[in-house]
Design an enzyme around this catalytic site. Sequence first.
Site, PDB file in Angstrom:
ATOM      1  N   ALA A  83       2.128 -18.946 -17.021  1.00  0.00           N
ATOM      2  CA  ALA A  83       1.670 -18.175 -18.225  1.00  0.00           C
ATOM      3  C   ALA A  83       2.276 -18.722 -19.667  1.00  0.00           C
ATOM      4  O   ALA A  83       3.275 -19.304 -19.521  1.00  0.00           O
ATOM      5  CB  ALA A  83       1.956 -16.944 -18.098  1.00  0.00           C
ATOM      6  N   ASP A  84       1.695 -18.535 -20.630  1.00  0.00           N
ATOM      7  CA  ASP A  84       2.360 -18.954 -21.968  1.00  0.00           C
ATOM      8  C   ASP A  84       2.967 -17.885 -22.344  1.00  0.00           C
ATOM      9  O   ASP A  84       4.299 -18.060 -23.143  1.00  0.00           O
ATOM     10  CB  ASP A  84       1.205 -19.478 -23.013  1.00  0.00           C
ATOM     11  CG  ASP A  84       0.326 -20.577 -22.311  1.00  0.00           C
ATOM     12  OD1 ASP A  84       0.978 -21.494 -22.212  1.00  0.00           O
ATOM     13  OD2 ASP A  84      -0.657 -20.434 -22.184  1.00  0.00           O
ATOM     14  N   GLU A 103      -9.186 -20.316 -14.667  1.00  0.00           N
ATOM     15  CA  GLU A 103      -7.994 -19.434 -14.053  1.00  0.00           C
ATOM     16  C   GLU A 103      -8.376 -17.975 -13.850  1.00  0.00           C
ATOM     17  O   GLU A 103      -7.803 -17.303 -13.218  1.00  0.00           O
ATOM     18  CB  GLU A 103      -6.843 -19.560 -15.081  1.00  0.00           C
ATOM     19  CG  GLU A 103      -6.195 -20.976 -15.160  1.00  0.00           C
ATOM     20  CD  GLU A 103      -5.158 -21.388 -16.199  1.00  0.00           C
ATOM     21  OE1 GLU A 103      -4.284 -22.240 -15.980  1.00  0.00           O
ATOM     22  OE2 GLU A 103      -5.147 -20.607 -17.422  1.00  0.00           O
ATOM     23  N   LYS A 121       9.112 -17.159 -21.434  1.00  0.00           N
ATOM     24  CA  LYS A 121       7.764 -16.549 -21.426  1.00  0.00           C
ATOM     25  C   LYS A 121       7.526 -14.962 -21.613  1.00  0.00           C
ATOM     26  O   LYS A 121       6.817 -14.560 -21.800  1.00  0.00           O
ATOM     27  CB  LYS A 121       6.980 -16.988 -20.273  1.00  0.00           C
ATOM     28  CG  LYS A 121       7.033 -18.630 -19.884  1.00  0.00           C
ATOM     29  CD  LYS A 121       6.338 -19.517 -21.081  1.00  0.00           C
ATOM     30  CE  LYS A 121       6.119 -20.858 -20.921  1.00  0.00           C
ATOM     31  NZ  LYS A 121       5.340 -21.279 -19.674  1.00  0.00           N
TER      32      LYS A 121
HETATM   33  C1  5RP Z   1      -3.264 -23.464 -18.580  1.00  0.00           C
HETATM   34  C2  5RP Z   1      -2.233 -22.202 -18.321  1.00  0.00           C
HETATM   35  C3  5RP Z   1      -0.770 -22.515 -18.043  1.00  0.00           C
HETATM   36  O1  5RP Z   1      -0.454 -21.689 -17.213  1.00  0.00           O
HETATM   37  C4  5RP Z   1       0.126 -22.007 -19.317  1.00  0.00           C
HETATM   38  O2  5RP Z   1      -0.138 -22.844 -20.328  1.00  0.00           O
HETATM   39  C5  5RP Z   1       1.388 -22.489 -19.041  1.00  0.00           C
HETATM   40  O3  5RP Z   1       1.629 -23.731 -18.775  1.00  0.00           O
HETATM   41  P1  5RP Z   1       3.227 -24.341 -18.518  1.00  0.00           P
HETATM   42  O4  5RP Z   1       3.567 -23.943 -17.107  1.00  0.00           O
HETATM   43  O5  5RP Z   1       3.031 -25.773 -18.577  1.00  0.00           O
HETATM   44  O6  5RP Z   1       4.095 -23.744 -19.201  1.00  0.00           O
HETATM   45  O7  5RP Z   1      -2.634 -20.959 -18.842  1.00  0.00           O
HETATM   46  O8  5RP Z   1      -4.426 -23.151 -19.148  1.00  0.00           O
END
Ligand code: 5RP
Length: 218
Positions: A83-84, A103, A121
């Site tokens: 997740a972001d 997703e 996060k």
């Molecule tokens: C991709 C996503 C990823 O889960 C999100 O961007 C997190 O990425 P990362 O693990 O590289 O921090 O939603 O569409």
Amino acid sequence: MTQDELKKLVGEAALEYVVDDSIVGVGTGSTVNYFIDALATMKHKIKGAVSSSEASTERLKKHGIEVFELNEVGKLPVYVDGADESNHLLELIKGGGGALTREKIIAAAADQFICIADESKLVRRLGEFPLPVEVIPMARSYVARQIVKLGGDPVYRTGFVTDNGNVILDVHGLVINEPIKLERILNNIVGVVTNGLFAERAADVLLLGKEGKVETIT
Ligand code: 5RP
């Protein structure tokens, strides 16, 4: 521990949720890449995976893990994704990697959604990370105008096309006090394919890499 080490830690911790002889839902991103690498160590115990992006599919296949179409699969016990941002209700912003639509589909189809993330996060309120919105290309300007009316500042992700052939608007400046409500409002704009709020279907478990350990939040 570095951020990457924390990502690896939670990627490996997610193996505990993988069900033997099942097909595993696999998300996208740098944290999930660690999960895929860890999954390869137990690939003989699973039937295969359903993947949320071309990038994850390639990595799974490189490890010799069979990738199935979601339509071919009946039960999907577990979906693992990053997740972001996550709030304490496990409502998420996703789509930084642009894979949000696939997703969200796999998350909806899965019985259990395990989110893996490093401690950066977890936020009190969603919205500091710009909210990705996948849009049909011809609707880009129209959708952007509607988002401005909602108080957002949409920025076209130039040079990026999703695996579905669409474009992304990254929406800055939104105050997201009611994630479910905003998710529905954005989905109702004609031309929007998906938005990156995962609130109607939030995660069930968050494995958070924090201070060298994995914290499990439900
Ligand atoms: C991709 C996503 C990823 O889960 C999100 O961007 C997190 O990425 P990362 O693990 O590289 O921090 O939603 O569409």
